[in-house]
Design an enzyme around this catalytic site. Sequence first.
Site, PDB file in Angstrom:
ATOM      1  N   LYS A   1       0.839  -1.213   0.000  1.00 34.67           N
ATOM      2  CA  LYS A   1       0.000   0.000   0.000  1.00 34.67           C
ATOM      3  C   LYS A   1       0.871   1.259   0.000  1.00 34.67           C
ATOM      4  CE  LYS A   1      -1.642   1.729   3.975  1.00 34.67           C
ATOM      5  NZ  LYS A   1      -1.359   3.174   4.160  1.00 34.67           N
ATOM      6  N   ASN A   2       1.869   1.278   0.871  1.00 36.80           N
ATOM      7  CA  ASN A   2       2.651   2.516   1.016  1.00 36.80           C
ATOM      8  C   ASN A   2       3.604   2.771  -0.144  1.00 36.80           C
ATOM      9  OD1 ASN A   2       1.348   3.072   3.349  1.00 36.80           O
ATOM     10  ND2 ASN A   2       3.062   2.656   4.720  1.00 36.80           N
TER      11      ASN A   2
ATOM     12  N   ARG B   1      -4.787  10.690   4.842  1.00 35.39           N
ATOM     13  CA  ARG B   1      -3.763  11.729   4.941  1.00 35.39           C
ATOM     14  C   ARG B   1      -2.784  11.697   3.770  1.00 35.39           C
ATOM     15  NH1 ARG B   1      -2.652  14.057   9.298  1.00 35.39           N
ATOM     16  NH2 ARG B   1      -0.519  14.216   8.572  1.00 35.39           N
TER      17      ARG B   1
ATOM     18  N   CYS C   1      -4.478  12.920  13.405  1.00 38.24           N
ATOM     19  CA  CYS C   1      -5.076  11.602  13.230  1.00 38.24           C
ATOM     20  C   CYS C   1      -4.859  10.814  14.507  1.00 38.24           C
ATOM     21  CB  CYS C   1      -4.529  10.893  11.997  1.00 38.24           C
ATOM     22  SG  CYS C   1      -3.038   9.978  12.260  1.00 38.24           S
TER      23      CYS C   1
ATOM     24  N   ARG D   1       0.906  14.574  13.232  1.00 38.64           N
ATOM     25  CA  ARG D   1       1.336  14.352  11.856  1.00 38.64           C
ATOM     26  C   ARG D   1       1.269  15.600  10.975  1.00 38.64           C
ATOM     27  NH1 ARG D   1      -0.762   8.556   9.936  1.00 38.64           N
ATOM     28  NH2 ARG D   1       1.147   8.648   8.712  1.00 38.64           N
ATOM     29  N   PRO D   2       2.058  16.601  11.294  1.00 38.43           N
ATOM     30  CA  PRO D   2       2.064  17.815  10.470  1.00 38.43           C
ATOM     31  C   PRO D   2       2.694  17.557   9.095  1.00 38.43           C
ATOM     32  CG  PRO D   2       3.828  17.902  12.100  1.00 38.43           C
ATOM     33  CD  PRO D   2       3.043  16.645  12.388  1.00 38.43           C
TER      34      PRO D   2
ATOM     35  N   ASP E   1       4.503  20.207   7.699  1.00 41.21           N
ATOM     36  CA  ASP E   1       5.338  21.408   7.578  1.00 41.21           C
ATOM     37  C   ASP E   1       6.609  21.172   6.755  1.00 41.21           C
ATOM     38  OD1 ASP E   1       5.896  19.730   9.866  1.00 41.21           O
ATOM     39  OD2 ASP E   1       7.423  21.180  10.457  1.00 41.21           O
ATOM     40  N   LEU E   2       7.179  19.979   6.869  1.00 38.78           N
ATOM     41  CA  LEU E   2       8.438  19.726   6.150  1.00 38.78           C
ATOM     42  C   LEU E   2       8.206  19.663   4.639  1.00 38.78           C
ATOM     43  CD1 LEU E   2       9.949  17.051   8.580  1.00 38.78           C
ATOM     44  CD2 LEU E   2      10.461  19.497   8.487  1.00 38.78           C
TER      45      LEU E   2
ATOM     46  N   ASP F   1       5.168   0.746  11.960  1.00 38.30           N
ATOM     47  CA  ASP F   1       3.963   0.072  11.464  1.00 38.30           C
ATOM     48  C   ASP F   1       3.868  -1.394  11.910  1.00 38.30           C
ATOM     49  OD1 ASP F   1       3.145   2.375  10.264  1.00 38.30           O
ATOM     50  OD2 ASP F   1       3.611   1.769   8.211  1.00 38.30           O
TER      51      ASP F   1
ATOM     52  N   LEU G   1       8.423   7.376  16.772  1.00 37.28           N
ATOM     53  CA  LEU G   1       8.014   8.183  15.626  1.00 37.28           C
ATOM     54  C   LEU G   1       6.709   8.941  15.836  1.00 37.28           C
ATOM     55  CD1 LEU G   1       9.046   5.891  12.674  1.00 37.28           C
ATOM     56  CD2 LEU G   1      10.043   8.042  13.345  1.00 37.28           C
TER      57      LEU G   1
ATOM     58  N   ARG H   1      -8.392  -0.254   5.141  1.00 40.85           N
ATOM     59  CA  ARG H   1      -7.585   0.771   4.465  1.00 40.85           C
ATOM     60  C   ARG H   1      -6.284   0.172   3.939  1.00 40.85           C
ATOM     61  NH1 ARG H   1      -5.741   5.007   8.036  1.00 40.85           N
ATOM     62  NH2 ARG H   1      -4.459   5.209   6.195  1.00 40.85           N
TER      63      ARG H   1
HETATM   64  C1  UD1 Z   1       4.557   6.981   6.399  1.00 41.31           C
HETATM   65  C2  UD1 Z   1       3.715   5.755   6.225  1.00 41.31           C
HETATM   66  C3  UD1 Z   1       3.217   5.255   7.577  1.00 41.31           C
HETATM   67  C4  UD1 Z   1       4.382   5.073   8.546  1.00 41.31           C
HETATM   68  C5  UD1 Z   1       5.251   6.326   8.594  1.00 41.31           C
HETATM   69  C6  UD1 Z   1       6.519   6.136   9.401  1.00 41.31           C
HETATM   70  C7  UD1 Z   1       2.731   6.076   4.049  1.00 41.31           C
HETATM   71  C8  UD1 Z   1       1.517   6.371   3.256  1.00 41.31           C
HETATM   72  N1  UD1 Z   1       2.587   6.081   5.370  1.00 41.31           N
HETATM   73  O1  UD1 Z   1       3.731   7.996   6.949  1.00 41.31           O
HETATM   74  O2  UD1 Z   1       2.553   4.013   7.381  1.00 41.31           O
HETATM   75  O3  UD1 Z   1       3.885   4.812   9.835  1.00 41.31           O
HETATM   76  O4  UD1 Z   1       5.654   6.713   7.270  1.00 41.31           O
HETATM   77  O5  UD1 Z   1       7.249   5.086   8.909  1.00 41.31           O
HETATM   78  O6  UD1 Z   1       3.786   5.779   3.517  1.00 41.31           O
HETATM   79  N2  UD1 Z   1       6.703  14.873  10.424  1.00 41.31           N
HETATM   80  C9  UD1 Z   1       6.749  16.213  10.700  1.00 41.31           C
HETATM   81  N3  UD1 Z   1       6.550  17.096   9.672  1.00 41.31           N
HETATM   82  C10 UD1 Z   1       6.295  16.701   8.393  1.00 41.31           C
HETATM   83  C11 UD1 Z   1       6.251  15.315   8.120  1.00 41.31           C
HETATM   84  C12 UD1 Z   1       6.452  14.417   9.160  1.00 41.31           C
HETATM   85  O7  UD1 Z   1       6.972  16.615  11.834  1.00 41.31           O
HETATM   86  O8  UD1 Z   1       6.124  17.543   7.510  1.00 41.31           O
HETATM   87  C13 UD1 Z   1       6.905  13.889  11.520  1.00 41.31           C
HETATM   88  C14 UD1 Z   1       5.663  13.022  11.774  1.00 41.31           C
HETATM   89  O9  UD1 Z   1       4.738  13.649  12.617  1.00 41.31           O
HETATM   90  C15 UD1 Z   1       6.294  11.782  12.396  1.00 41.31           C
HETATM   91  C16 UD1 Z   1       7.628  11.662  11.649  1.00 41.31           C
HETATM   92  O10 UD1 Z   1       7.889  12.952  11.107  1.00 41.31           O
HETATM   93  O11 UD1 Z   1       6.550  11.997  13.747  1.00 41.31           O
HETATM   94  C17 UD1 Z   1       7.627  10.651  10.536  1.00 41.31           C
HETATM   95  O12 UD1 Z   1       6.487  10.888   9.708  1.00 41.31           O
HETATM   96  P1  UD1 Z   1       6.452  10.525   8.164  1.00 41.31           P
HETATM   97  O13 UD1 Z   1       7.632   9.691   7.795  1.00 41.31           O
HETATM   98  O14 UD1 Z   1       6.205  11.760   7.380  1.00 41.31           O
HETATM   99  O15 UD1 Z   1       5.146   9.605   8.098  1.00 41.31           O
HETATM  100  P2  UD1 Z   1       4.183   9.512   6.884  1.00 41.31           P
HETATM  101  O16 UD1 Z   1       4.967   9.720   5.634  1.00 41.31           O
HETATM  102  O17 UD1 Z   1       2.965  10.322   7.113  1.00 41.31           O
END
Ligand code: UD1
Length: 422
Positions: free
Chosen positions: A22-23, A94, A118, A123-124, A126-127, A309, A331, A401
């Site tokens: 899926k991912n 998301r 969520c 889960r922002p 911002d990056l 996960d 995480l 999902r």
């Molecule tokens: C993806 C996976 C999810 C998995 C996660 C971590 C998909 C669709 N989903 O989620 O199944 O649990 O990776 O392996 O691939 N963060 C920020 N700012 C940002 C982006 C992220 O602070 O702009 C933080 C998040 O809150 C979290 C960490 O970075 O604490 C990692 O998040 P991220 O790797 O972005 O997770 P997803 O890509 O949403």
Amino acid sequence: MKYLQIKRVNSLNGQIKISGAKNASLPLIAMTILAKNSVSIKNLPHVADINTLLKLLSNLGASFDRDSNPDITTVDTTTLHDTKANYEIVKTMRASILVLGPILARFGHCEVSLPGGCAIGQRPVDLHLKALEQMGAHIDIKAGYIEATAPNGLKGCEIIFDKITVTGTANIVMAAALADGITTITNAAREPEVVQLCEILNASGVNIDGIGTAILTIHGTSGKLINIDEFSVIPDRIEAGTYLCAGAISRSEVTLTDVEPKHLGAVISKLEEMGSSFTMTEDTITIHPSETINAVKIVTQEYPAFPTDMQAQFMAVATQANGTSIIEEKLFENRFMHVSELQRMGADISLNGHTATITGGTKLSGTDVMATDLRASSALVLAGLIADGVTDVHRIYHLDRGYDALEVKLQNVGADIVRLSE
Ligand code: UD1
């Protein structure tokens, strides 16, 4: 509403075919926005999140076909013309944020509803936004929407992510693919799903160096759409890990087929520490479980370390270990929603901040439990396999999902699990 009813089994036995990841599929579908052709994708899993993203794209003018050939989905974004991803869709998934980079790169503007929080944390994004701004985009947040514009196109630049982000890396790689010049991403995610995205872009004429490392260098096409040949999605390592946990918790020998053992290093090595042994070929894994499960210490981290996960599923297994296991979630701030449900089944778990302490060896009893997020759902199913009596797992729309035909796959190896309506 549907729910899963599970009765205790003596043991499972047989083979489980692993579906496409899926991912990996989500960014790969978003990637088709960069294509000048209709793209054929093999091994897309039949899960709700994929349908959601395909629906999002078709709402924007694209078309797709999943029916003509059961093995191949074609996605044609050449007719995509609308650039606004509405709240109605984004609120259900998301990962819809993945269309932001490619739509902005192709059209010079894009609006995506802000995903919001969520169940597992804030889960922002911002990056993602900061990196797009560095590439020359103008970003406004208005009435719950991210409004991004880049009338003069995106420009390659140097991006250093403060934190490793999986969808953030995918989004910026896709934006950089059509940007003008070279983009370097430092502290990039190294997850196999990101690697596959980069490999396919690379094979489609977007030169990417450093694939699989923390520094990616992407040579943009200056706005030229690319030709993407047919490809097949990599196997789902989280689905595979979940079924290995099913073998471990029920002390059953189960063989996974169509799997990629290389992507499961951390998961297999933790299960080995817990007492299981494995035989593997290039694309199969057989778990030989041990009667006694050893307690473990797990810290979730980015790939190639232990995946967040898989945290909930290992917690279910740890409830049956000989001794006390510790699981630290690094995480996500709130990814312990399954704890209270496992406790309702009799598990002995205490929580202290980001750390769960699981005293193993408790007998679990079936009862009504509620799925709270995707992976928490599968942990409850695993617990249900060995709990006395009947376990009813409610709110399985979370599970749907991301797990392709979970109850059918488990039935095929002898589990007593059925999908019922409330
Ligand atoms: C993806 C996976 C999810 C998995 C996660 C971590 C998909 C669709 N989903 O989620 O199944 O649990 O990776 O392996 O691939 N963060 C920020 N700012 C940002 C982006 C992220 O602070 O702009 C933080 C998040 O809150 C979290 C960490 O970075 O604490 C990692 O998040 P991220 O790797 O972005 O997770 P997803 O890509 O949403």
